[in-house]
Scaffold this active site. Structure first.
Site, short mmCIF file in Angstrom:
data_model
loop_
_atom_site.label_atom_id
_atom_site.label_comp_id
_atom_site.label_asym_id
_atom_site.label_seq_id
_atom_site.Cartn_x
_atom_site.Cartn_y
_atom_site.Cartn_z
N GLU A 99 0.82 -1.22 0.00
CA GLU A 99 0.00 0.00 0.00
C GLU A 99 0.85 1.27 0.00
O GLU A 99 0.48 2.27 -0.61
CB GLU A 99 -0.92 -0.01 1.23
CG GLU A 99 -1.99 1.05 1.21
CD GLU A 99 -2.98 0.87 2.36
OE1 GLU A 99 -3.62 1.86 2.73
OE2 GLU A 99 -3.10 -0.26 2.89
N ASP A 100 2.03 1.21 0.67
CA ASP A 100 2.78 2.46 0.91
C ASP A 100 4.17 2.52 0.28
O ASP A 100 4.86 3.53 0.45
CB ASP A 100 2.92 2.67 2.43
CG ASP A 100 1.58 2.91 3.10
OD1 ASP A 100 0.64 3.33 2.40
OD2 ASP A 100 1.48 2.69 4.31
#
Length: 638
Positions: A99-100
């Site tokens: 996600e990051d």
């Protein structure tokens, strides 16, 4: 070493201090896991930590702390508090990678295998151009659907949410409200249903702290005042209990536990009372810590109960056996109210050390396939019911209803246990037995006593449902239900409504076959009135353009309650003749009957159901023909 989740991030730390604390916490995770898994798995866990540290090296949290602090703290919760396996700990270290950072799920699969990749995928929020319900609700749905494959993904997500809540002070107030609201509605009930008592309690209280900080602070302060006030008295009570048990060679400890602010807040809301009028703000837990070979767990608790009730008076009907009838979330104890030397009824919970540990890791206790599998199968059936008809408007409500905070265990006459949410009625019970039983339920026998199917059930009740093939459940019964399954089935009755889009005037209550007139509403529905209705006359005189031709269709599955007031000359058998006319001759069902006789004049009100105006007319004519009847007045109602 201070745990990362307990740090006061507002005071600020140097880079060196952060680095040291992060490294110490990561090494603690490795040490804990080395006691449960092999050398190869420990090496994989270390590699996951090093990879996550490198992937997140340029990122900071809102507090200014290095981002890697969060995955390390989540891994610590998974390893130490939830006691999960190596792949779960690895996925905790890696849960924000996709996600990051620039790394993909394929990268994780290549380095750590399919199992870790699956767990990371489940807890990764999916970015979409269009969400089926909403971003938040789709994320909940994604998590719940993962249950059919593996329960560990839910556990990792709960650990992630718990650390986010423990460090929520660094967020803006609007973000705090969003995250706390999600936690209160979804994650805390989920932890409760999974039997993760400590995590559930933390999530609830942190949610309240950030949603309602003033109320939280007031309750917290009041609890501390209580602690100071009661400290000496409760110390003596606990000391006496331990002396009694020690003299009987029972190895146990007695401790006072004050309920958390959230628990008190819920009681205040549900009971509509202020803090000073809430009972059981604390309880005394008596925990057997002796050998499990000396006594079985149940026998140990019963022995302690026997010894304590020899000394202290027991409040009548206060004994609750939550060992044989454990809650859905695995909590077990014997509960009883005892009168202390100071004349105070004390809430005492008798348990064992093993039972306490069970309440912490609930559905995973024992960790054998049959133990976890049985719980998952029950939960999956609930989720399948929700998934059938979930919408953005109903999903959250359905989840909250199903992940209930408390439950009752009731039984069929054959001894089959049925777990229902607290507040459930015999209708809920009927639908748990089967949709056909629920749809045709007529009455209940609760502990042998004839009761309405709307009767609320209590823990330990023995329930039998009587059915009738000629009786059809009514949609409004859903107001008396607690389970999603019962509510869904009852609300679906509207699908066979022959008068969809029609609203009956509550003042004149028209029924099929009577003379009616319709008026268009702004929402596209039509309100039907009797032509004699004063409201209809009023609207017609001012808004004639709203008048439409309409009628109510008679439906064999829909009945209307009418109230007939009969005045008659009293005689022998009059009441039986009135009842016989309605039930035997006309085959109509009586809802209620009230009668009064003054000076040989009978005033009787009979409420019964008809399908249409034809049946009402026939009932009126037949009742008039009963000997002695002088006057009839009719009022129709829902």
């Amino acid at each position: 070493m201070e745990k990362l989740s307990n740090l006061d991030l507002s005071r600020g730390y140097t880079e060196a201090e952060y680095a040291q604390m992060i490294e110490e916490q990561a090494m603690s995770v490795l040490e804990v896991m080395s006691q449960r898994v092999g050398v190869e798995d420990v090496a994989r866990i270390r590699r996951a930590y090093e990879f996550a540290k490198q992937a997140h090296r340029m990122q900071r949290r809102k507090s200014g702390a290095p981002y890697i602090m969060h995955p390390v703290a989540v891994a610590a919760i998974v390893a130490e508090e939830l006691q999960l396996d190596a792949n779960s700990v690895i996925s905790a270290f890696l849960h924000d990678i996709v996600e990051d950072t620039e790394y993909t799920l394929d990268d994780i699969r290549r380095m750590f295998g399919d199992d870790v990749a699956f767990l990371v995928d489940v807890v990764t929020k999916k970015k979409k151009d269009h969400y089926k319900m909403s971003k938040q609700v789709d994320n909940y749905d994604q998590l719940l659907q993962s249950l059919q494959y593996d329960i560990r993904a839910l556990m990792v997500k709960l650990a992630d949410r718990l650390h986010n809540m423990r460090t929520l002070s660094s967020m803006r107030p609007d973000k705090q409200m969003k995250i706390a609201g999600e936690t209160d509605y979804f994650y805390a009930p989920l932890a409760n249903r999974m039997g993760l008592f400590d995590i559930k309690t933390d999530l609830e209280n942190l949610s309240l702290k950030y949603r309602c900080p003033i109320e939280y602070a007031e309750i917290d302060e009041a609890l501390h005042r209580d602690m100071d006030t009661n400290e000496t008295r409760l110390k003596l009570f606990c000391s006496t209990i331990q002396d009694i048990l020690r003299s009987a060679f029972i190895d146990a400890r007695a401790e006072v536990y004050y309920r958390k602010p959230y628990s008190i807040w819920r009681k205040m809301k549900s009971q509509d009372r202020d803090y000073n009028h809430i009972e059981n703000r604390y309880y005394v837990r008596v925990t057997y810590v002796g050998s499990r070979h000396k006594f079985t767990e149940k026998n140990a608790c019963l022995k302690i109960y026997s010894l304590l009730t020899d000394k202290y008076k027991e409040r009548p009907q206060s004994f609750v056996n939550q060992i044989d009838s454990a809650k859905e979330n695995s909590y077990q104890s014997l509960n009883v109210m005892l009168l202390s030397e100071e004349g105070v009824w004390e809430d005492v919970q008798i348990t064992t050390e093993h039972m306490v540990e069970t309440s912490k890791i609930g559905c995973l206790v024992g960790r054998d396939e049959s133990n976890v599998g049985e719980w998952i199968d029950r939960f999956k059936r609930v989720l399948e019911d929700i998934a059938k008809e979930s919408t953005s408007n109903s999903f959250i409500e359905s989840v909250v209803t199903s992940l209930y905070y408390d439950d009752v265990m009731v039984f069929t006459p054959t001894g089959r246990a049925i777990v229902l949410p607290k507040g459930a009625t015999a209708i809920d019970f009927a639908f748990e037995l089967g949709d056909d039983i629920g749809m045709h339920a007529q009455y209940a026998r609760i502990n042998g006593r004839l009761c309405s199917i709307k009767t609320e059930l209590k823990r330990g009740d023995c329930v039998e449902i009587g059915t009738s093939d000629t009786l059809q459940a009514r949609r409004e019964w859903s107001d008396c239900c607690s389970t999603y399954k019962a509510k869904r089935e009852l609300k679906n009755i509207k699908d066979v409504d022959t008068n969809a889009g029609i609203v009956r005037c509550p003042a004149c209550n028209p029924i099929p076959g009577c003379e009616v007139i319709g008026f268009k509403n702004d929402d596209g529905t039509v309100t039907i009135h009797r032509r004699s209705c004063s409201e209809a006359i009023h609207v017609a005189s001012k808004r004639a353009e709203l008048i439409v031709t309409a009628e109510l269709q008679s439906d064999p599955n829909k009945t209307y309650l009418i109230s007939v007031r009969v005045r008659a000359i009293d005689r022998y058998h009059l009441l039986m003749d009135l009842i016989d006319t309605i039930t035997t001759k006309l085959h109509l069902s009586i809802d209620s009957l009230k009668t009064e006789t003054v000076d040989n004049i009978v005033d009787c009100t009979i409420n019964f159901f008809v399908h249409n105006m034809l049946e009402q007319t026939e009932a009126t004519r037949s009742l008039y023909n009963v000997d002695g009847v002088d006057e009839l007045k009719i009022k129709t109602e829902e």
